[in-house]
Design an enzyme around this catalytic site. Structure first.
Site, PDB file in Angstrom:
ATOM      1  N   ASP A  68       0.851  -1.193   0.000  1.00  0.00           N
ATOM      2  CA  ASP A  68       0.000   0.000   0.000  1.00  0.00           C
ATOM      3  C   ASP A  68       0.886   1.242   0.000  1.00  0.00           C
ATOM      4  OD1 ASP A  68       0.930   0.182   2.666  1.00  0.00           O
ATOM      5  OD2 ASP A  68      -0.778  -0.999   3.352  1.00  0.00           O
ATOM      6  N   ASP A  70       1.452   4.927   1.670  1.00  0.00           N
ATOM      7  CA  ASP A  70       1.108   5.861   2.732  1.00  0.00           C
ATOM      8  C   ASP A  70       1.688   7.227   2.406  1.00  0.00           C
ATOM      9  OD1 ASP A  70      -0.148   3.882   4.452  1.00  0.00           O
ATOM     10  OD2 ASP A  70       1.875   3.077   4.691  1.00  0.00           O
ATOM     11  N   ASP A 147       9.261   3.840  13.145  1.00  0.00           N
ATOM     12  CA  ASP A 147       9.896   2.717  13.843  1.00  0.00           C
ATOM     13  C   ASP A 147      11.329   2.443  13.361  1.00  0.00           C
ATOM     14  OD1 ASP A 147       8.775   1.802  11.462  1.00  0.00           O
ATOM     15  OD2 ASP A 147       7.627   0.179  12.382  1.00  0.00           O
TER      16      ASP A 147
HETATM   17  P1  ATP Z   1       3.712  -2.773   4.980  1.00  0.00           P
HETATM   18  O1  ATP Z   1       2.651  -1.820   4.552  1.00  0.00           O
HETATM   19  O2  ATP Z   1       4.495  -3.378   3.888  1.00  0.00           O
HETATM   20  O3  ATP Z   1       3.233  -3.757   5.960  1.00  0.00           O
HETATM   21  P2  ATP Z   1       4.801  -0.433   6.243  1.00  0.00           P
HETATM   22  O4  ATP Z   1       6.193  -0.113   6.704  1.00  0.00           O
HETATM   23  O5  ATP Z   1       4.216   0.449   5.215  1.00  0.00           O
HETATM   24  O6  ATP Z   1       4.820  -1.946   5.782  1.00  0.00           O
HETATM   25  P3  ATP Z   1       2.537   0.271   7.816  1.00  0.00           P
HETATM   26  O7  ATP Z   1       1.937  -0.444   8.959  1.00  0.00           O
HETATM   27  O8  ATP Z   1       1.778   0.444   6.560  1.00  0.00           O
HETATM   28  O9  ATP Z   1       3.903  -0.454   7.527  1.00  0.00           O
HETATM   29  O10 ATP Z   1       2.994   1.692   8.378  1.00  0.00           O
HETATM   30  C1  ATP Z   1       3.450   2.734   7.532  1.00  0.00           C
HETATM   31  C2  ATP Z   1       4.592   3.488   8.202  1.00  0.00           C
HETATM   32  O11 ATP Z   1       4.163   4.064   9.433  1.00  0.00           O
HETATM   33  C3  ATP Z   1       5.781   2.612   8.591  1.00  0.00           C
HETATM   34  O12 ATP Z   1       6.667   2.418   7.534  1.00  0.00           O
HETATM   35  C4  ATP Z   1       6.401   3.417   9.723  1.00  0.00           C
HETATM   36  O13 ATP Z   1       7.144   4.485   9.221  1.00  0.00           O
HETATM   37  C5  ATP Z   1       5.183   3.979  10.410  1.00  0.00           C
HETATM   38  N1  ATP Z   1       4.714   3.096  11.496  1.00  0.00           N
HETATM   39  C6  ATP Z   1       3.756   2.144  11.424  1.00  0.00           C
HETATM   40  N2  ATP Z   1       3.583   1.533  12.590  1.00  0.00           N
HETATM   41  C7  ATP Z   1       4.440   2.103  13.455  1.00  0.00           C
HETATM   42  C8  ATP Z   1       4.736   1.925  14.825  1.00  0.00           C
HETATM   43  N3  ATP Z   1       4.096   1.008  15.540  1.00  0.00           N
HETATM   44  N4  ATP Z   1       5.669   2.712  15.376  1.00  0.00           N
HETATM   45  C9  ATP Z   1       6.303   3.657  14.661  1.00  0.00           C
HETATM   46  N5  ATP Z   1       6.085   3.861  13.366  1.00  0.00           N
HETATM   47  C10 ATP Z   1       5.167   3.119  12.753  1.00  0.00           C
HETATM   48 MG    MG Z   2       2.261   0.398   4.438  1.00  0.00          MG
END
Ligand code: ATP
Ligand code: MG
Length: 444
Positions: A68, A70, A147
């Site tokens: 996805d 963001d 994170d």
């Molecule tokens: P994917 O979508 O592939 O699972 P992602 O890294 O995009 O991985 P998401 O859960 O979509 O993960 O979150 C988007 C972004 O928001 C992350 O890349 C991170 O920068 C931030 N983020 C998400 N969850 C947390 C958290 N628990 N603590 C700190 N930052 C977070």
């Molecule tokens: Mg994501």
């Protein structure tokens, strides 16, 4: 005095962000979802900053297809809503804008800072868990509260550059997951970050930086504080994303799995024959394969094989106490489920079919008369049959019985082979030390 004002205003010295211009990175707009691009451009032309951030940037830089996209912006959620008609604001702890395009949702988050949460004890629990996280900030502050360094890279729609505040690019190249800031503090703020570490290590094949890895086993029990509904979402991401086997192995390695599935963990450590772990691993392998082939996967089946061993053992215990096999299974399932949802929630729409998959297992033993036909017309037949195959593959159910059902479906008529007429005999010679297997009722 002009001097003191000058010094007071000077910001805390942090290394300047690295800006990687368009011709020095591989992110191409052709690989970004057109809807995400629309949102980025529209925010920009409304006068706001707009960046792609998180997994989208990370995966594109790695040449992977993002799950996805963001977006981060300096517009407040209300301002975002003002720009898009197809926009809804969601979340209390974390107010976000969702821009809807048919089935695709683009998530837009306002830059956030950790300032207030740090200072205000009312915003954190005793263990340091952050309860509210809604203080808006600058892009630099936004980067610092993310994170992992590889998740803190921003793609700027204004000039197509990538901005790196935390040396994420170096970690990305080295294949390292590094938590930003002090790892223990960051895990205490949000224990789910430990699961995210395991998940990204599995998905990306990255290793954890030593200081990111060190506290996990020590802090694993903090997961017990996390709301079960949130853990349900995380469990799906861990096990239904195509790298469930690796995720499972990381979770067990770091002592995290037992805080998600305590009964399962217990049954895995007690088993001498080895087939319960085989069942879980084969289940996860099949699931990974299906995801990679683009076939649908269901949480009901996932939880069915994750929880089967504790349920089966408990049902066996009741059967040994003289209970009929049906009620024994029913009671065992209720007990295991009740304990389980205290850790990871399982919504009814998944736990109901999961229990059906379990309770149908004993009905596979009957291969005569009208019963196979009736079983086959059950709406959950296919999942229950797949589950029988899994049990047979892991050595817990009779492979000949599984075979009978395979042929029955292929031929459309009941195979006459003599082995089809007797109920399933469990093939677990190593576990049969105390009790003879002969006339045990089939499990399930
Ligand atoms: P994917 O979508 O592939 O699972 P992602 O890294 O995009 O991985 P998401 O859960 O979509 O993960 O979150 C988007 C972004 O928001 C992350 O890349 C991170 O920068 C931030 N983020 C998400 N969850 C947390 C958290 N628990 N603590 C700190 N930052 C977070
Ligand atoms: Mg994501």
């Amino acid at each position: 005095m002009i001097f003191s004002r000058f010094f007071k205003k000077k910001p805390k010295s942090r290394p300047a962000p690295r800006v990687i211009p368009r011709d020095e990175h591989n992110i191409s707009r052709a690989n970004i979802s057109p809807n995400a691009l629309k949102v980025l451009y529209r925010l920009k032309s409304a006068g706001y900053q707009a960046y792609l951030v998180g997994g989208g940037v990370r995966d594109l830089l790695l040449g992977l297809e993002p799950k996805d996209f963001d977006i981060a912006t300096d517009a407040t959620p209300e301002e975002v809503k003002g720009v898009f008609r197809n926009c809804r604001l969601i979340g209390r702890r974390f107010r976000l804008a969702h821009v809807h395009f048919g089935r695709e949702i683009i998530e837009v988050a306002t830059f956030r800072s950790m300032r207030e949460a740090d200072a205000d004890p009312a915003q954190t629990t005793e263990n340091g868990m952050v309860l509210r996280d809604n203080v808006y900030g600058t892009i630099e502050e936004d980067a610092l509260r993310r994170d992992f360094t590889v998740n803190a890279l921003y793609y700027n729609i204004a000039d197509f550059s990538v901005i790196d505040y935390a040396d994420g690019l170096a970690d990305l190249k080295a294949g390292v997951l590094r938590l930003m800031g002090d790892p223990e503090t960051r895990y205490r703020e949000d224990p789910v970050r430990m699961l995210r570490a395991a998940r990204f290590a599995a998905k990306l094949g990255f290793r954890l930086a030593p200081e990111t890895e060190e506290p996990i086993t020590r802090l694993a029990s903090l997961l017990d504080e996390v709301p079960p509904a949130r853990l349900f979402e995380e469990v799906l991401k861990l096990f239904l994303s195509g790298t469930g086997v690796q995720a499972f192995e990381h979770l067990r390695h770091y002592g995290l799995f037992g805080h998600l599935f305590p009964d399962t963990e217990e049954s895995l450590t007690h088993e001498e024959g080895g087939f319960p772990i085989t069942l879980v691993l084969k289940g996860l392998e099949n699931t990974d394969l299906r995801v990679q082939q683009g076939k649908p996967v269901t949480p009901a089946f996932l939880f069915a094989f994750l929880l089967w061993e504790p349920v089966r053992r408990q049902a066996e215990f009741y059967a040994q106490q003289g209970m009929e096999s049906g009620p024994a299974l029913h009671q065992a399932a209720s007990e295991v489920l009740e304990r389980q949802v205290g850790h990871v929630a399982i919504p009814k729409r998944f736990s109901v079919p999961m229990r059906e998959i379990w309770s149908m297992q004993s009905r596979f033993a009957y291969t005569r008369g009208k019963r196979p036909q009736r079983l086959r017309s059950h709406p959950r037949f296919r999942a229950a049959y797949d589950f029988l195959l899994l049990r047979a593959e892991s050595g817990e159910a009779d492979p000949q019985l599984a075979d009978w059902w395979t042929r029955y479906q292929q031929d459309g008529e009941q195979p006459a082979a003599e082995e089809s007429t007797r109920p399933a005999k469990r093939r677990r010679p190593r576990r049969r030390r105390r009790k003879p297997a002969a006339d045990q009722p089939p499990e399930g």
